[in-house]
Design a protein around this motif. Sequence first.
Motif, PDB file in Angstrom:
ATOM      1  N   LEU A  33     -12.021   6.378 -12.149  1.00  0.00           N
ATOM      2  CA  LEU A  33     -10.737   5.719 -12.011  1.00  0.00           C
ATOM      3  C   LEU A  33      -9.746   6.702 -11.414  1.00  0.00           C
ATOM      4  N   GLY A  34      -8.717   6.181 -10.762  1.00  0.00           N
ATOM      5  CA  GLY A  34      -7.646   7.018 -10.239  1.00  0.00           C
ATOM      6  C   GLY A  34      -6.365   6.744 -11.002  1.00  0.00           C
ATOM      7  N   ILE A  35      -5.533   7.772 -11.166  1.00  0.00           N
ATOM      8  CA  ILE A  35      -4.266   7.602 -11.885  1.00  0.00           C
ATOM      9  C   ILE A  35      -3.256   8.617 -11.352  1.00  0.00           C
ATOM     10  N   ASP A  36      -1.979   8.321 -11.528  1.00  0.00           N
ATOM     11  CA  ASP A  36      -0.878   9.204 -11.097  1.00  0.00           C
ATOM     12  C   ASP A  36      -0.901   9.436  -9.596  1.00  0.00           C
ATOM     13  N   GLU A  37      -0.957   8.356  -8.829  1.00  0.00           N
ATOM     14  CA  GLU A  37      -1.044   8.490  -7.377  1.00  0.00           C
ATOM     15  C   GLU A  37       0.263   8.971  -6.759  1.00  0.00           C
ATOM     16  N   GLN A  38       0.116   9.631  -5.619  1.00  0.00           N
ATOM     17  CA  GLN A  38       1.259  10.111  -4.851  1.00  0.00           C
ATOM     18  C   GLN A  38       0.872  10.075  -3.374  1.00  0.00           C
ATOM     19  N   GLU A  39       1.661   9.428  -2.532  1.00  0.00           N
ATOM     20  CA  GLU A  39       1.339   9.337  -1.112  1.00  0.00           C
ATOM     21  C   GLU A  39       1.366  10.713  -0.457  1.00  0.00           C
ATOM     22  N   SER A  40       0.485  10.878   0.534  1.00  0.00           N
ATOM     23  CA  SER A  40       0.412  12.122   1.296  1.00  0.00           C
ATOM     24  C   SER A  40       0.715  11.803   2.755  1.00  0.00           C
ATOM     25  N   PRO A  41       1.976  11.894   3.164  1.00  0.00           N
ATOM     26  CA  PRO A  41       2.374  11.538   4.537  1.00  0.00           C
ATOM     27  C   PRO A  41       1.563  12.300   5.578  1.00  0.00           C
ATOM     28  N   GLY A  42       1.229  11.598   6.671  1.00  0.00           N
ATOM     29  CA  GLY A  42       0.465  12.217   7.750  1.00  0.00           C
ATOM     30  C   GLY A  42      -1.027  12.085   7.581  1.00  0.00           C
ATOM     31  N   THR A  43      -1.475  11.401   6.506  1.00  0.00           N
ATOM     32  CA  THR A  43      -2.907  11.182   6.297  1.00  0.00           C
ATOM     33  C   THR A  43      -3.184   9.679   6.300  1.00  0.00           C
ATOM     34  N   THR A  44      -4.456   9.353   6.471  1.00  0.00           N
ATOM     35  CA  THR A  44      -4.884   7.959   6.463  1.00  0.00           C
ATOM     36  C   THR A  44      -5.991   7.782   5.444  1.00  0.00           C
ATOM     37  N   SER A  45      -5.852   6.800   4.607  1.00  0.00           N
ATOM     38  CA  SER A  45      -6.833   6.552   3.559  1.00  0.00           C
ATOM     39  C   SER A  45      -8.176   6.126   4.149  1.00  0.00           C
ATOM     40  N   LEU A  46      -9.254   6.687   3.607  1.00  0.00           N
ATOM     41  CA  LEU A  46     -10.592   6.295   4.027  1.00  0.00           C
ATOM     42  C   LEU A  46     -11.071   5.049   3.283  1.00  0.00           C
ATOM     43  N   SER A  47     -10.520   4.802   2.118  1.00  0.00           N
ATOM     44  CA  SER A  47     -10.935   3.642   1.333  1.00  0.00           C
ATOM     45  C   SER A  47     -10.004   2.447   1.521  1.00  0.00           C
ATOM     46  N   ARG A  48      -8.822   2.697   2.089  1.00  0.00           N
ATOM     47  CA  ARG A  48      -7.851   1.619   2.353  1.00  0.00           C
ATOM     48  C   ARG A  48      -7.416   1.739   3.812  1.00  0.00           C
ATOM     49  N   PRO A  49      -8.235   1.270   4.740  1.00  0.00           N
ATOM     50  CA  PRO A  49      -7.976   1.446   6.170  1.00  0.00           C
ATOM     51  C   PRO A  49      -6.566   1.010   6.568  1.00  0.00           C
ATOM     52  N   SER A  86      -8.413  12.039 -10.730  1.00  0.00           N
ATOM     53  CA  SER A  86      -9.626  11.238 -10.869  1.00  0.00           C
ATOM     54  C   SER A  86     -10.153  11.353 -12.295  1.00  0.00           C
ATOM     55  N   LEU A  87     -10.468  10.208 -12.886  1.00  0.00           N
ATOM     56  CA  LEU A  87     -11.006  10.157 -14.241  1.00  0.00           C
ATOM     57  C   LEU A  87     -12.469   9.737 -14.176  1.00  0.00           C
ATOM     58  N   ALA A  88     -13.373  10.589 -14.626  1.00  0.00           N
ATOM     59  CA  ALA A  88     -14.792  10.232 -14.698  1.00  0.00           C
ATOM     60  C   ALA A  88     -15.064   9.603 -16.061  1.00  0.00           C
ATOM     61  N   LEU A  89     -15.884   8.552 -16.070  1.00  0.00           N
ATOM     62  CA  LEU A  89     -16.184   7.847 -17.311  1.00  0.00           C
ATOM     63  C   LEU A  89     -17.678   7.823 -17.590  1.00  0.00           C
TER      64      LEU A  89
END
Length: 221
Positions: A175-191, A200-203
């Motif tokens: 799971l992901g938590i406490d997100e923060q945008e990183s300007p100048g990058t493009t998400s690989l999972s959210r085109p 990242s939380l491993a379960l």
Amino acid sequence: MRRSASPVLLVAALLLAGCASDGAVSATPGPSASQPAPTAGETPLQTPAAADLLVVGVDGIIFSDDGTSRSYPFAEPEQLLQLVETLTDQPRSGEDFEDPWGGGEVMGTVYRWDEISVSVSKDGAASVSVVAPRVGGIPLQTSDGIAVGATRAAATAAGAWEEWDADGDGHADHLGIDEQESPGTTSLSRPGEVGRVYISLALDGDVVTELHAPANDFSDL
């Protein structure tokens, strides 16, 4: 037979009474209007001492100790390593780690303790993996209060989202938590969307077993 009071005691009592009538201050002050004395059976209110706490974020770790806080940024790994050495009372022991995609290229050095690992890449940036709810006896959690041992439900309630289903069973193992945008990058999972850094939380099943920070969705590593 009733005993009469001693003349010495009578004189002392008269002297004390005279002092009181002259306005002398008593040795034991009574309750003030601003802070009434507790009634029988009550305990005077006291301000609780601030508990020691480690809070991990995407930029580093904050250590609160005796009511004061200090930041240990991932961009300054030496300070972070010294903190972990102090808390665990164990010196660092490092080993090289290689490119996880093969090739044998050394990517940096990882320092391991029982509760936490600190990886320092060749560019000088650090990341941490935490596998226990405490480091050196000090509780460690995210800003939302999620620690190792928390449930999936608690993490989701705190705002965590599904990051990765490693075994394809329909239940995210990360799971992901406490997100923060990183300007100048493009998400690989959210085109088409801006990349983000997060924790990242491993379960294992429905229990958080590891916290990794910082993680991101725009890097191949």
